[in-house]
Structure formats: C-alpha cells, structure tokens
Design a protein around this motif. Structure first.
Motif, PDB file in Angstrom:
ATOM      1  N   SER A  17       0.725  -1.190  -0.025  1.00 58.29           N
ATOM      2  CA  SER A  17       0.243  -0.070  -0.193  1.00 58.29           C
ATOM      3  C   SER A  17       0.895   1.310  -0.247  1.00 58.29           C
ATOM      4  CB  SER A  17      -0.856   0.015   1.255  1.00 58.29           C
ATOM      5  OG  SER A  17      -1.712  -1.046   1.243  1.00 58.29           O
ATOM      6  N   ASP A  34      -9.925  -3.038  -2.622  1.00 54.47           N
ATOM      7  CA  ASP A  34      -9.827  -1.915  -1.537  1.00 54.47           C
ATOM      8  C   ASP A  34     -11.146  -1.409  -0.811  1.00 54.47           C
ATOM      9  OD1 ASP A  34      -6.960  -1.801  -1.751  1.00 54.47           O
ATOM     10  OD2 ASP A  34      -6.905  -0.163  -2.935  1.00 54.47           O
ATOM     11  N   LEU A  41      -3.925  -1.256   4.173  1.00 52.11           N
ATOM     12  CA  LEU A  41      -4.431  -0.256   3.494  1.00 52.11           C
ATOM     13  C   LEU A  41      -4.851   0.907   4.558  1.00 52.11           C
ATOM     14  CD1 LEU A  41      -4.979   1.578   0.976  1.00 52.11           C
ATOM     15  CD2 LEU A  41      -7.132   0.346   0.874  1.00 52.11           C
TER      16      LEU A  41
END
Length: 339
Positions: A21, A291, A323
């Motif tokens: 990420s 995501d 993330l």
C-alpha cells in the motif's frame, strides 16, 4: 516533505500489505523505508512496489532515531515493549496490534469514518482497528449519522489470515492432509480448521464471550458511537482472505433498508452489490485484492420497529489491515503539511 518510515513485522501478511500500500500510494521512496522483523528474517528481502526490494533488518536493538513514522504489525506483547522504544526515539507510531486500541489518549482511526480523532493523539501512538471493527465502522458510520443506532448484532466469518501466516499454512496443510488421510495437526486453532468452522476467535473471558467479541464492542463504540450496544459471535472459517459479517442493526428511529442502501451508495469506499438473485452479492473470494467494503443482502428486519439486516465483506489484509494503516499515515502527513 521528506520523511523516513519503518515497517516493523515487514515479513508478515499485514506488514507486506503495508509495504504494498505504501508503494501504491507513492508517499516515500524505497530508500526512505526500513523493513524490520525478528532475527530469523534478517537478511531476507521484501518487495516494495514492482521495482524495489528492501533487505530486512533486526528489530532487536534497532535505533529508531531519525524515523518519523513507524508501522507496527507484530503481536501485542512485543508491540507494547517495542512501540515504547520507538516513541521515546521520536517516532510517531501506527500500531496494528490490539495493544493500544482501547487505551485512553490513543486514537483508534478509520480514515473516512473518524479522522478527527487524530487530533486527540496524546502519546504519539495511533491504533489501527481490527479488520472486523474497520469493516463494521465503514458500514455503520453513515447509518449512525442519519439515525442513532440502538443495538447491533454481529455474526462474523473471519479468515485464517487474521491469525497470521502460520495459521494460513495450517489451513493449507490440513486441507491437503484430508485428501491423503493424514490426521490434522492443530497448532494455531483449538480445533481442525480445514472443512470446519470454529466459534472461537481469541481466548474466553469469564462471561462466556471471547476477547475478540468483547474488544469488538469497545472498538465499535470508540469508532462509531459511545452509546451503541453490540453483541457478537466471532467465527473462524476455512477461508484464506476476506473478512465477512452478517449484521442486524436496530435504530432509535425510522430507517428503512431502502434508505440505508441510498446512504451507502453515496459513501466513498463502499460498494453496494445487492441483487436479489443468484450471485447478486459479494463473497470473500471476490473481495480479495480489492480496497472497497462491499455491502449485500440488504433487507428490513421485521422483528423490530426500526431495523435492517445486511451482509458485508472486505479484504482483511487491505482495507481491513495494511491499507487502512497507510491511509492513517496519509492523514497524518496532510495534517503535518498544514502546520
């Protein structure tokens, strides 16, 4: 603005996702990132984007002086000791364990849900919530903003990756063993996980709830609303990646499934896939590598005056882990620029 970062636990599943990420966000060059892990991983390499590899250094004895921000993706017991060292050396810590999540003065943050909490940081530590708490916070916050939530009932379906890489290996080994008539070896789970489900995530407390269930209630109140009553049954399932939950919400006032669906469609980071037909919903398999937080099976709860039920799922290593931690860093960097 040049900053230097450390990723502690860089060889674990969450640590690797943090590196992925970070590289995708293009916040810092590879030269400004230090990968740290236990002694047995020293000298190995971890990927940082498509073109760079980082050589793993030892956490034991590492000098955090000069490190601006440090991600911790290790067990809680070790984190409690090592985070203190990093903070004393001047680093701001984003911790992914459960060591500080409910500690006063430590903000528990899901960017897009409660960003303002970062302004309440008192100890230079920010906690990354559990994957299940992140999932719930993302779907509950828009509802809470519309009509106060009275009660939440959760049944979770938690993947083995939430227990680490060795737990994933155990599922793989047990599954393969079933086909060759090998007796399953239990090391990380209390019962066989292959072709089974285990209604226990974390140790049991005296009231019959597990640590995961009790902590989830506290995290949800800290993230979404202090007056929310939540009860959960957390279940480990033989899935590698993908955090899922069946949720029923009771409100203080009127909010229908149709209204909830409209609110979610307007919320960044959420995707409503809700077709009342075969395949008209998202499962952990489809969430892996994505995501977004997905919401499906939205319907009115006919047992209470104001309630809805739904299904939600996200990749627990992405938005449910690495993330989200990197998004916290992005928020901290933006605040730093404004000063």
């Amino acid at each position: 603005m040049s900053v230097k970062l450390a990723v502690v636990g860089a060889t674990g599943s969450v640590g690797r996702e943090i590196l992925v990420s970070l590289a995708e966000a293009d916040l810092v060059p590879a030269a400004n990132v230090v990968a740290l892990a236990s002694d047995r991983s020293v000298g190995s390499e971890v990927s940082f984007g498509e073109d760079d590899d980082l050589t793993v250094q030892a956490l034991n004895g590492f000098d955090f002086a000069g490190i601006d921000y440090a991600f911790f993706a290790i067990d809680a017991r070790t984190a409690k000791k090592e985070v203190k060292r990093a903070v004393e050396a001047g680093a701001m810590v984003i911790d992914c364990s459960d060591a500080f999540r409910l500690e006063p003065g430590v903000p528990l943050v899901v960017p897009g849900v409660n960003d303002a909490a970062l302004g309440q940081m008192k100890k230079n530590i920010c906690a990354n919530p559990s994957a299940l708490a992140i999932l719930l916070a993302c779907v509950l916050k828009p509802l809470q903003a519309a009509v106060p939530i009275k009660r939440v009932v959760v049944s979770s379906y938690q993947p083995v990756s939430g227990a680490g890489r060795q737990a994933m290996d155990e599922l793989f080994t047990q599954t393969r063993g079933v086909y060759v008539n090998d007796l399953p070896t239990k090391e990380h789970f209390p019962k066989q996980i292959a072709f089974n489900v285990i209604p226990q995530v974390g140790a049991f407390e005296s009231d019959g709830y597990t640590e995961e269930e009790a902590t989830l209630a506290g995290e949800t109140r800290k993230l979404v609303g202090p007056d929310i009553a939540l009860t959960a049954t957390c279940v480990r399932v033989p899935v590698f990646i993908g955090q899922a939950a069946a949720v029923t919400v009771e409100f203080e006032g009127a909010l229908t499934a149709t209204a909830a669906r409209d609110l979610w469609k307007k919320t960044p980071g959420l995707s409503v896939i809700d077709h009342r037909a075969d395949e008209g919903y998202v499962t952990p398999v489809e969430s892996a590598g994505d995501d977004l937080v997905f919401v499906s099976r939205i319907r009115d709860d006919k047992t209470v005056p104001h309630g809805i039920s739904f299904w939600c799922v996200t990749d627990n290593t992405r938005k449910g882990g690495g993330l989200n931690a990197v998004q916290i860093l992005e928020s901290l960097l933006k605040a730093r620029k404004k000063k």
